[in-house]
Design a protein around this motif. Structure first.
Motif, PDB file in Angstrom:
ATOM      1  N   ALA A   1      -1.525   0.354 -14.830  1.00 45.81           N
ATOM      2  CA  ALA A   1      -0.613   1.299 -14.164  1.00 45.81           C
ATOM      3  C   ALA A   1      -1.364   2.354 -13.352  1.00 45.81           C
ATOM      4  CB  ALA A   1       0.298   1.976 -15.188  1.00 45.81           C
ATOM      5  N   ILE A   2      -2.674   2.526 -13.624  1.00 45.92           N
ATOM      6  CA  ILE A   2      -3.407   3.551 -12.884  1.00 45.92           C
ATOM      7  C   ILE A   2      -4.594   2.952 -12.112  1.00 45.92           C
ATOM      8  CG2 ILE A   2      -4.546   5.808 -12.977  1.00 45.92           C
ATOM      9  CD1 ILE A   2      -3.099   6.263 -15.684  1.00 45.92           C
ATOM     10  N   ALA A   3      -5.554   2.375 -12.844  1.00 44.24           N
ATOM     11  CA  ALA A   3      -6.810   1.966 -12.188  1.00 44.24           C
ATOM     12  C   ALA A   3      -6.605   0.930 -11.076  1.00 44.24           C
ATOM     13  CB  ALA A   3      -7.791   1.438 -13.232  1.00 44.24           C
ATOM     14  N   ILE A   4      -5.915  -0.168 -11.373  1.00 43.54           N
ATOM     15  CA  ILE A   4      -5.767  -1.230 -10.364  1.00 43.54           C
ATOM     16  C   ILE A   4      -4.958  -0.740  -9.155  1.00 43.54           C
ATOM     17  CG2 ILE A   4      -4.809  -3.552  -9.909  1.00 43.54           C
ATOM     18  CD1 ILE A   4      -5.773  -4.331 -12.734  1.00 43.54           C
ATOM     19  N   PRO A   5      -3.773  -0.111  -9.360  1.00 45.24           N
ATOM     20  CA  PRO A   5      -3.038   0.385  -8.186  1.00 45.24           C
ATOM     21  C   PRO A   5      -3.835   1.419  -7.382  1.00 45.24           C
ATOM     22  CG  PRO A   5      -1.617   0.382 -10.115  1.00 45.24           C
ATOM     23  CD  PRO A   5      -2.989   0.068 -10.599  1.00 45.24           C
TER      24      PRO A   5
ATOM     25  N   HIS B   1       0.842  -1.199   0.000  1.00 43.35           N
ATOM     26  CA  HIS B   1       0.000   0.000   0.000  1.00 43.35           C
ATOM     27  C   HIS B   1       0.878   1.251   0.000  1.00 43.35           C
ATOM     28  CE1 HIS B   1      -2.402   3.197   2.018  1.00 43.35           C
ATOM     29  NE2 HIS B   1      -3.277   2.799   1.112  1.00 43.35           N
ATOM     30  N   SER B   2       1.881   1.234   0.858  1.00 44.19           N
ATOM     31  CA  SER B   2       2.805   2.354   0.970  1.00 44.19           C
ATOM     32  C   SER B   2       3.527   2.581  -0.367  1.00 44.19           C
ATOM     33  CB  SER B   2       3.794   2.026   2.093  1.00 44.19           C
ATOM     34  OG  SER B   2       4.849   2.914   2.103  1.00 44.19           O
ATOM     35  N   LEU B   3       4.057   1.509  -0.935  1.00 39.19           N
ATOM     36  CA  LEU B   3       4.803   1.610  -2.192  1.00 39.19           C
ATOM     37  C   LEU B   3       3.918   2.083  -3.342  1.00 39.19           C
ATOM     38  CD1 LEU B   3       7.598   1.056  -3.462  1.00 39.19           C
ATOM     39  CD2 LEU B   3       6.766  -1.225  -4.054  1.00 39.19           C
ATOM     40  N   SER B   4       2.674   1.573  -3.381  1.00 41.80           N
ATOM     41  CA  SER B   4       1.781   1.922  -4.497  1.00 41.80           C
ATOM     42  C   SER B   4       1.486   3.422  -4.517  1.00 41.80           C
ATOM     43  CB  SER B   4       0.476   1.123  -4.432  1.00 41.80           C
ATOM     44  OG  SER B   4      -0.276   1.486  -3.286  1.00 41.80           O
TER      45      SER B   4
END
Ligand code: HEM
Length: 205
Positions: free
Chosen positions: A63-67, A12-15
């Motif tokens: 790269a956008i929606a899922i993360p 979560h932090s990395l994303s």
């Protein structure tokens, strides 16, 4: 905290930085090209539209929606947990912790509206996005103010998040290193906010 919780928290932090934070930076840069004039913004939109459709949609999803869905939904779960560690920070850190949560909630609601309307309803409905469209849209003072708050909230959440990320990952360990990182985060917040808000005013100039 179980091992799985630990790894999900780290993910979560990395994303928040990769890929979402990088996307936020790219997005602020793209929308700020309007500072060079309406034509410059339309050229930027044209560059994005030139990316092959399949590749663009793949990037948008993976790269956008899922993360973002992962970060937003798990973030909402964290924020709703009662046992946060507010008490273990000093007064200023305490306020930053609270602002991190508040900016998360505003960003959450703002993104549903922003992406839902512009990406799905307008662009998804077949209307290309360009300067003229954004000019009309942002000329509504209520939309403009809600966008200005959304922009600053997302920037705050990201830049303060960079500071807490450095603590989470053990990059800044002592108080001195943490203070320097905190000041750098505030500096980045101020810079991105000034550029972003100035760009926003250019859409209605
Ligand atoms: C513009 C989109 C977003 C970006 C760029 C972003 C970025 C970040 C970053 C960099 C962090 C710091 C990670 C850390 O402290 O280790 C973070 C933390 C956090 N984010 Fe986001 N975020 C975004 C949207 C959201 C949304 C929509 C929510 C949902 C409510 C959310 C909830 C949280 C929470 C609760 C934390 C703190 C986690 C903790 O205390 O460990 N974020 N975010």
């Amino acid at each position: 905290m179980s091992n799985t919780d630990f790894y999900i928290r780290r993910l979560h932090s990395l994303s928040g930085i990769v890929p979402i934070g990088f996307f936020l930076l790219e997005h602020i840069f793209s929308i700020s090209t309007v500072i060079a004039g309406p034509a410059a913004f339309d050229t930027t939109v044209g560059h994005l539209a030139a990316i092959p459709h399949g590749l663009l949609v793949t990037l948008e999803i993976f790269a956008i929606a899922i993360p973002l869905l992962f970060h937003g939904l798990y973030g909402a779960y964290i924020a709703l947990q009662a046992n946060n560690n507010v008490g273990s920070y000093g007064y200023a850190r305490n306020r930053q912790f609270w602002l991190q949560r508040m900016s998360a909630w505003y960003t959450f609601a703002f993104l549903i509206w922003h992406v839902g309307y512009l990406r799905f309803m307008v662009k998804g409905g077949g209307t290309p996005i360009n300067y003229a469209l954004m000019h009309d849209y942002l000329s509504n003072p209520i939309v403009f103010v809600l966008y200005a708050i959304g922009l600053v909230a997302a920037i705050y959440h990201f830049t303060n998040g960079l500071f807490t990320f450095c603590i989470t990952w053990g990059i800044t360990v002592g108080p001195r290193a943490q203070n320097i990182a905190n000041q750098a985060a505030w500096g980045l917040f101020a810079l991105l906010s000034v550029v972003g808000l100035f760009a926003l005013t250019r859409y209605i100039a």
